[in-house]
Design a protein around this motif. Structure first.
Motif, PDB file in Angstrom:
ATOM      1  N   GLY A 296       0.841  -1.280  -0.116  1.00  0.00           N
ATOM      2  CA  GLY A 296       0.095   0.171  -0.015  1.00  0.00           C
ATOM      3  C   GLY A 296       0.892   1.250  -0.050  1.00  0.00           C
ATOM      4  N   THR A 297       2.065   1.286  -0.670  1.00  0.00           N
ATOM      5  CA  THR A 297       2.856   2.389  -0.760  1.00  0.00           C
ATOM      6  C   THR A 297       3.412   2.303  -2.099  1.00  0.00           C
ATOM      7  N   ASP A 298       4.131   3.920  -2.366  1.00  0.00           N
ATOM      8  CA  ASP A 298       4.829   3.902  -3.846  1.00  0.00           C
ATOM      9  C   ASP A 298       6.399   3.823  -3.277  1.00  0.00           C
ATOM     10  N   THR A 299       6.830   4.216  -2.221  1.00  0.00           N
ATOM     11  CA  THR A 299       8.076   4.395  -1.814  1.00  0.00           C
ATOM     12  C   THR A 299       8.355   3.406  -0.634  1.00  0.00           C
ATOM     13  N   VAL A 300       9.698   2.929  -0.758  1.00  0.00           N
ATOM     14  CA  VAL A 300      10.335   2.244   0.201  1.00  0.00           C
ATOM     15  C   VAL A 300      11.780   2.679   0.492  1.00  0.00           C
TER      16      VAL A 300
END
Length: 551
Positions: free
Chosen positions: A386-390
């Motif tokens: 549920g994210t677009d960055t790590v």
């Protein structure tokens, strides 16, 4: 087995020690192995300090290297990597393969004059699995092999019930948990070295922290060493039972991490052997002293599934394992003869029992560099999170060339996988070992060198809660395959290898680790260096038979 120092792995793919001028006080002004005293002396470089010389506590390449030089177990590896007589002259094996009776020589002594006896092995092996000792390698190397080792380490039975008995001073009887095809080779490894109980207990907490708190029973003694020392010496052990075979009088060591400095020392004539870093390989590849030695260590990215929630996601790990251009890594960054690794068990290490086909060739490439596939896995993983960055931290060693390689890997990951931020953390070798033991990392550049000649030495690393797992990987089916190989299938080598083949495939289906390369050594070696063996497992080098030749 042992974690390798990535500082030098980047230069030479896991080169442990390199012969370089030490500049000892007694030999000041001399060069190479030509000493003012006329002694036969080599000057070596080590990539870092030795964390410990306690056989029960050593876990790294440096510790095992110098344990191998100063101590001797039941057997030691010869030039063909076969067990040769050490403290044991021979042994008998029961028909069921569960009982080994070792006959010990009566002329072996410790450097303080005490005899080396079967009791020294009993004490050392019991100490290695005693939970009060806190050894990592004792339970790892002996668990499932020596009878009751696992139960002793768990505190379920007293240490006296470990399957090792001194029948008399020179007869050692070992009971195994299961038939173990590679047991004889295990006895050459550092964890299985004997210990003089009276001396160890006299030293207490100071044992194996300096030269003054060590005893040797092998070819050399370790002099001028402490656990923080940057210089030390191996000195011929005149009390060694086979001292007449040992031709070197002294091997000086100094810690030097910079490969350019090593090559400069070689050119000055004060170095017997030097690392060649990737940027110097093209310059020196035509040098008459240049050589490349293939090795059996495999470098990979460990992915800790417990510290960073992103790495608990299999698709994220699968993306990372496909995102590094390994051909460019070995050809442009390492440039030392290392080859791409697309599996865990190395090439030219073991063959299948019946066909003699190479294990690596049979199982093939299990994970390869594939940008498109990496991005597909990445997008799936991001969606699941549920994210677009790590943001991920990459742990590695702090040597000059290690930093270059780490930066390359970090750049490959962040440029291939949109939205990934990679933070580099380069630390000294010993600190990296501590961070690994405490699972205090996200990604880690590591390299494993085999401890014995069997696929188990690589595949047993990843069983649930294994002593060297340290990344939270767990798969009951994987555990079953490895457990069966060591128990119900222990006497059926063909079936054992089938389990190993299947287990390795499963490891990469789970994207547990990301293989990078199989190491090699690129070196300048003086013609004076003769009789030094490079071992395919255990201690990197064998110096017992080393001699000073003519240039």
């Amino acid at each position: 087995m042992k974690l390798r120092n990535y500082t030098l792995l980047i230069v030479l793919g896991l080169l442990l020690t390199v012969l370089v001028a030490c500049g000892g006080n007694d030999d000041e002004g001399t060069t190479g192995s030509e000493q003012a005293s006329g002694e036969n002396v080599f000057n070596f470089i080590n990539g870092d300090t030795i964390p410990t010389m306690d056989p029960s506590m050593a876990t790294d390449e440096y510790g095992f290297q110098f344990l191998g030089a100063t101590m001797e177990g039941l057997y030691r590896l010869d030039e063909n990597a076969q067990p040769a007589p050490g403290i044991a002259t021979n042994h008998d094996v029961s028909e069921d393969g569960l009982t080994y009776t070792f006959h010990l020589r009566e002329d072996a002594t410790w450097s303080n004059g005490d005899p080396v006896t079967a009791h020294d092995f009993v004490y050392a092996w019991q100490r290695a699995v005693n939970p009060d000792t806190g050894s990592e390698y004792g339970p790892y190397m002996m668990g499932g092999v020596i009878k009751n080792a696992t139960a002793v380490n768990a505190g379920d039975v007293p240490v006296e019930e470990l399957g090792v008995i001194a029948e008399d001073d020179y007869t050692l009887v070992v009971e195994l948990e299961n038939p173990t095809p590679y047991f004889e080779s295990l006895t050459t490894f550092g964890t299985f070295m004997p210990l003089n109980q009276a001396f160890v207990e006299e030293q207490g907490d100071s044992f194996a922290t300096s030269s003054d708190t060590l005893l040797a029973n092998g070819p050399y003694t370790l002099e001028n060493w402490t656990s923080t020392a940057n210089e030390w010496d191996l000195v011929k052990n005149d009390s060694y039972w086979d001292a007449d075979t040992v031709q070197l009088d002294r091997i000086n060591h100094v810690v030097v991490k910079d490969a350019t400095t090593q090559v400069r020392l070689y050119e000055e004539g004060s170095v017997d052997r030097a690392n060649i870093s990737s940027d110097l390989v093209d310059q020196y590849s035509t040098h008459e002293d240049y050589q490349v030695v293939p090795e059996t260590g495999v470098a990979y990215i460990k992915m800790n599934q417990t510290r960073n929630e992103a790495l608990a996601n299999e698709n994220i790990r699968a993306a990372i394992s496909r995102a590094v251009n390994k051909e460019a890594l070995v050809n442009e960054i390492l440039n030392n003869g290392s080859i791409v690794a697309n599996g865990l068990v190395p090439l030219d290490f073991v063959t299948l029992p019946e066909t003699e086909d190479d294990f690596r060739e049979v199982n093939g490439d299990l994970v390869t560099y594939d940008v498109e596939s990496a991005k597909e896995y990445w997008e799936k993983g991001l969606a699941e999170l549920g994210t677009d960055t790590v943001s991920i931290e990459l742990l590695g060693d702090d040597g000059e060339n290690a930093k270059i390689s780490n930066e390359y890997i970090a750049n490959q990951l962040s440029s291939t996988l949109p939205g990934l931020e990679v933070k580099l953390k380069n630390v000294p070798f010993e600190q990296r070992l501590d961070l690994d033991s405490n699972m205090d990392y996200d990604l880690q550049i590591s390299l494993w060198g085999p401890d014995y000649l069997d696929p188990n030495t690589f595949l047993d690393l990843w069983v649930t809660d294994g002593g060297n797992n340290k990344m939270g990987y767990s798969n009951p089916e994987y555990d079953r395959l490895i457990e069966e190989a060591g128990t119900t299938l222990a006497s059926d080598n063909v079936a054992r290898y089938e389990n190993f083949l299947e287990a390795e495939k499963l490891l990469f289906e789970n994207a547990a680790v990301a293989p990078l390369y199989q190491s090699a050594m690129a070196q300048l070696v003086s013609p004076k260096v003769e009789g030094v063996f490079v071992n395919p497992f255990g201690a990197q080098y064998e110096y017992k038979w080393a001699t000073v030749g003519s240039e």
